[in-house]
Enzyme design. Structure first.
Site, PDB file in Angstrom:
ATOM      1  N   HIS A 211       0.748  -1.380  -0.105  1.00 55.67           N
ATOM      2  CA  HIS A 211       0.003   0.073   0.024  1.00 55.67           C
ATOM      3  C   HIS A 211       0.908   1.273  -0.005  1.00 55.67           C
ATOM      4  O   HIS A 211       1.380   1.585   0.995  1.00 55.67           O
ATOM      5  CB  HIS A 211      -1.067  -0.128   1.280  1.00 55.67           C
ATOM      6  CG  HIS A 211      -2.186   0.931   0.942  1.00 55.67           C
ATOM      7  ND1 HIS A 211      -2.202   1.858   0.399  1.00 55.67           N
ATOM      8  CD2 HIS A 211      -3.316   0.998   1.723  1.00 55.67           C
ATOM      9  CE1 HIS A 211      -3.472   2.542   0.261  1.00 55.67           C
ATOM     10  NE2 HIS A 211      -4.070   1.769   1.302  1.00 55.67           N
TER      11      HIS A 211
ATOM     12  N   HIS B 251      -2.481   6.871  -0.865  1.00 55.96           N
ATOM     13  CA  HIS B 251      -3.477   7.397   0.154  1.00 55.96           C
ATOM     14  C   HIS B 251      -2.809   7.968   1.472  1.00 55.96           C
ATOM     15  O   HIS B 251      -3.474   8.074   2.745  1.00 55.96           O
ATOM     16  CB  HIS B 251      -4.744   6.555   0.611  1.00 55.96           C
ATOM     17  CG  HIS B 251      -5.376   6.017  -0.475  1.00 55.96           C
ATOM     18  ND1 HIS B 251      -6.069   4.686  -0.520  1.00 55.96           N
ATOM     19  CD2 HIS B 251      -5.676   6.641  -1.448  1.00 55.96           C
ATOM     20  CE1 HIS B 251      -6.753   4.727  -1.648  1.00 55.96           C
ATOM     21  NE2 HIS B 251      -6.343   5.788  -2.379  1.00 55.96           N
TER      22      HIS B 251
ATOM     23  N   TYR C 166      -0.409   6.856   3.636  1.00 62.00           N
ATOM     24  CA  TYR C 166       0.212   5.986   4.488  1.00 62.00           C
ATOM     25  C   TYR C 166       1.659   6.267   4.370  1.00 62.00           C
ATOM     26  O   TYR C 166       2.286   6.673   3.554  1.00 62.00           O
ATOM     27  CB  TYR C 166      -0.428   4.472   4.641  1.00 62.00           C
ATOM     28  CG  TYR C 166      -2.012   4.648   4.547  1.00 62.00           C
ATOM     29  CD1 TYR C 166      -2.375   5.149   5.974  1.00 62.00           C
ATOM     30  CD2 TYR C 166      -3.031   4.416   3.762  1.00 62.00           C
ATOM     31  CE1 TYR C 166      -3.782   5.277   6.215  1.00 62.00           C
ATOM     32  CE2 TYR C 166      -4.341   4.798   3.891  1.00 62.00           C
ATOM     33  CZ  TYR C 166      -4.825   5.123   4.831  1.00 62.00           C
ATOM     34  OH  TYR C 166      -6.026   5.269   5.416  1.00 62.00           O
TER      35      TYR C 166
HETATM   36  C1  LIG Z   1     -15.123   1.540   2.921  1.00 57.59           C
HETATM   37  C2  LIG Z   1     -14.003   1.677   2.033  1.00 57.59           C
HETATM   38  C3  LIG Z   1     -12.838   1.241   2.503  1.00 57.59           C
HETATM   39  C4  LIG Z   1     -11.423   1.468   1.805  1.00 57.59           C
HETATM   40  N1  LIG Z   1     -10.322   0.809   2.266  1.00 57.59           N
HETATM   41  C5  LIG Z   1      -9.113   0.709   1.552  1.00 57.59           C
HETATM   42  C6  LIG Z   1      -8.019   0.088   1.769  1.00 57.59           C
HETATM   43  O1  LIG Z   1      -8.127  -0.625   2.885  1.00 57.59           O
HETATM   44  N2  LIG Z   1      -7.015   0.407   1.130  1.00 57.59           N
HETATM   45  C7  LIG Z   1      -7.102   1.185  -0.175  1.00 57.59           C
HETATM   46  O2  LIG Z   1      -5.896   1.091  -0.778  1.00 57.59           O
HETATM   47  N3  LIG Z   1      -8.115   1.574  -0.508  1.00 57.59           N
HETATM   48  C8  LIG Z   1      -9.225   1.426   0.195  1.00 57.59           C
HETATM   49  N4  LIG Z   1     -10.323   2.086  -0.152  1.00 57.59           N
HETATM   50  C9  LIG Z   1     -10.579   2.748  -1.590  1.00 57.59           C
HETATM   51  C10 LIG Z   1     -10.987   1.797  -2.447  1.00 57.59           C
HETATM   52  O3  LIG Z   1      -9.894   0.749  -2.690  1.00 57.59           O
HETATM   53  C11 LIG Z   1     -11.189   2.646  -4.045  1.00 57.59           C
HETATM   54  O4  LIG Z   1      -9.970   3.138  -4.643  1.00 57.59           O
HETATM   55  C12 LIG Z   1     -12.275   3.580  -3.887  1.00 57.59           C
HETATM   56  O5  LIG Z   1     -13.409   3.221  -3.314  1.00 57.59           O
HETATM   57  C13 LIG Z   1     -12.553   4.071  -5.266  1.00 57.59           C
HETATM   58  O6  LIG Z   1     -13.056   2.995  -6.109  1.00 57.59           O
HETATM   59  P1  LIG Z   1     -14.454   2.911  -6.654  1.00 57.59           P
HETATM   60  O7  LIG Z   1     -14.963   4.081  -7.286  1.00 57.59           O
HETATM   61  O8  LIG Z   1     -14.445   1.518  -7.409  1.00 57.59           O
HETATM   62  O9  LIG Z   1     -15.230   2.734  -5.238  1.00 57.59           O
HETATM   63  C14 LIG Z   1     -11.618   2.097   0.619  1.00 57.59           C
HETATM   64  C15 LIG Z   1     -12.545   2.583  -0.009  1.00 57.59           C
HETATM   65  C16 LIG Z   1     -13.833   2.563   0.788  1.00 57.59           C
HETATM   66  C17 LIG Z   1     -15.132   2.893   0.417  1.00 57.59           C
END
Ligand SMILES: Cc1cc2nc3c(=O)[nH]c(=O)nc-3n(C[C@H](O)[C@H](O)[C@H](O)COP(=O)(O)O)c2cc1C
Length: 382
Positions: A184, A187, A189
């Site tokens: 990762h 974001h 981190y």
């Molecule tokens: C509830 C939730 C938890 C997420 N947890 C992570 C995570 O653990 N690691 C990560 O890289 N992104 C995380 N994300 C971001 C998602 O992986 C993704 O990048 C984001 O939802 C955009 O994609 P989508 O438009 O298909 O939802 C999270 C997003 C949501 C909504």
């Protein structure tokens, strides 16, 4: 230019593919989704097994972000992959996914400055590249959403320990039956915070010029690739996302350096979040085609993709795989729904995203379950 775009058939999204040593039934990926439901000892429990097994038709599942060590934690109830109990818990999950023919990698994180003293031994400060507090919130066990704590800058000796923690967690991931790991580096981190000049003000070999800011990510990638094989390691990046208070003065140059530097390592894939995570895809101008051209192996894209966009991204060669986040929370059978162009389930309240039990986690219906209950309703109403 290293990579040349490869156009494919319109059906390619639904056809088998490979990313390094990872084999996928299709090019649809479950994006990493933190769900804050780990049990005591930050062990994934039986509900996690059900949740991931329900989604095993994805070409590749990327798990929720998972700690490499105790001090890597930044949110309540997120799982780890460094103790025997955590490894045993994950083994039950990976066995269930594999029994259904799926592939699964674990997303490994160190949350860095996006953490809180309550997660650190003796209430110590969390760590980051520099002592710069992020303008960001975290979720703690007793207090709900709170501001992240002021971090302190890592020493060089501690940086070496963190590289070792990533290496160790990647070997534990293989013990747990994972097909590979995703680092990762998105974001805000730890790995991302080192990359960016908004959060990294170091003056040693890990700060200053882009090459120095990329050093930690490269060293971690080399360590994990050496431990479990490069073809089982992927990296997630989010070049222009401001998630976790991420800022950089020149993201295009920075991320072209990141991808160009990773390319010779032979990693399985790069996973690129395009635009503002969960928000506008065009918030900041960025040349994703130029970035993709720096990498030879599989390219996963994510953020705001729908069916038509995903089919087009894969058919045009813009990407090799498309990851879906929110759609995978609500649709365990997302692949079938996309294939049949069926309606997607709407998301339940956001209060079910982060923490809780089965509701909003394992109780979203499949198409099959929906048509069975429609038939029952029709039979009982006549
Ligand atoms: C509830 C939730 C938890 C997420 N947890 C992570 C995570 O653990 N690691 C990560 O890289 N992104 C995380 N994300 C971001 C998602 O992986 C993704 O990048 C984001 O939802 C955009 O994609 P989508 O438009 O298909 O939802 C999270 C997003 C949501 C909504």
């Amino acid at each position: 230019m290293i990579h040349e775009l490869q156009s494919r058939s319109a059906n390619a999204l639904f056809e088998p593919a490979h990313a390094g040593a990872l084999s996928a039934l299709n090019r649809i990926v479950m994006a990493p989704l933190t769900r804050n439901r780990a049990g005591p000892g930050l062990v994934p429990g039986p509900l996690a097994l059900t949740y991931y097994a329900q989604r095993a038709t994805a070409g590749l599942i990327i798990t929720e972000a998972t700690q490499i060590s105790a001090s890597a934690q930044g949110y309540a109830f997120t799982p780890g992959c460094y103790t025997d109990n955590q490894v045993a818990g994950w083994k039950r999950v990976t066995d269930a996914v594999h029994a259904k023919g799926g592939s699964i990698v674990v997303q490994l994180w160190h949350t860095g400055r996006i953490s809180h003293t309550s997660f650190q031994a003796y209430g110590a400060a969390p760590v980051g590249p520099s002592a710069i507090r992020a303008n960001s919130k975290t979720f703690i066990a007793d207090g709900g959403f709170v501001d992240v704590s002021m971090p302190r800058a890592l020493t060089l000796e501690e940086i070496r320990c963190i590289i070792e923690d990533f290496r160790f967690a990647s070997t534990r991931a293989i013990d747990a039956g994972f097909d590979g790991v995703e680092l990762h580096a998105a974001h805000g981190y730890l790995l991302d915070a080192f990359l960016r000049d908004g959060s990294n003000h170091r003056t040693d070999d890990y700060g200053g010029p882009i090459a120095n800011r990329c050093r930690l990510l490269f060293e971690v990638a080399i360590a994990c690739a050496g431990a479990i094989g490069a073809a089982r390691v992927g990296v997630r990046i989010s070049p222009v996302s401001t998630a976790g208070d991420s800022h950089d003065s020149c993201p295009q140059a920075l991320f072209e350096h990141v991808v160009t530097g990773i390319n010779p390592l032979g990693l399985a894939y790069i996973h690129c979040v395009e635009g503002e995570t969960g928000g506008a895809r065009d918030s900041i101008a960025f040349d994703y085609a130029a970035l993709r051209a720096c990498f030879d192996n599989a390219w996963i894209v994510n953020n705001g993709y729908d069916r038509a966009m995903a089919i087009d991204a894969v058919a045009s060669g813009h990407a090799d795989f498309v990851a879906f986040g929110r759609a995978y929370i609500a649709n365990p059978d997302l692949v079938a729904r996309l294939e049949q162009n069926a309606k997607l389930n709407p998301l339940l309240a956001q209060s079910t995203f982060y923490g809780g039990g089965a509701h909003g986690y394992t109780d979203y219906p499949t198409l099959e379950q929906q048509s069975a209950s429609d038939m029952l309703l029709a039979a009982t109403s006549t």
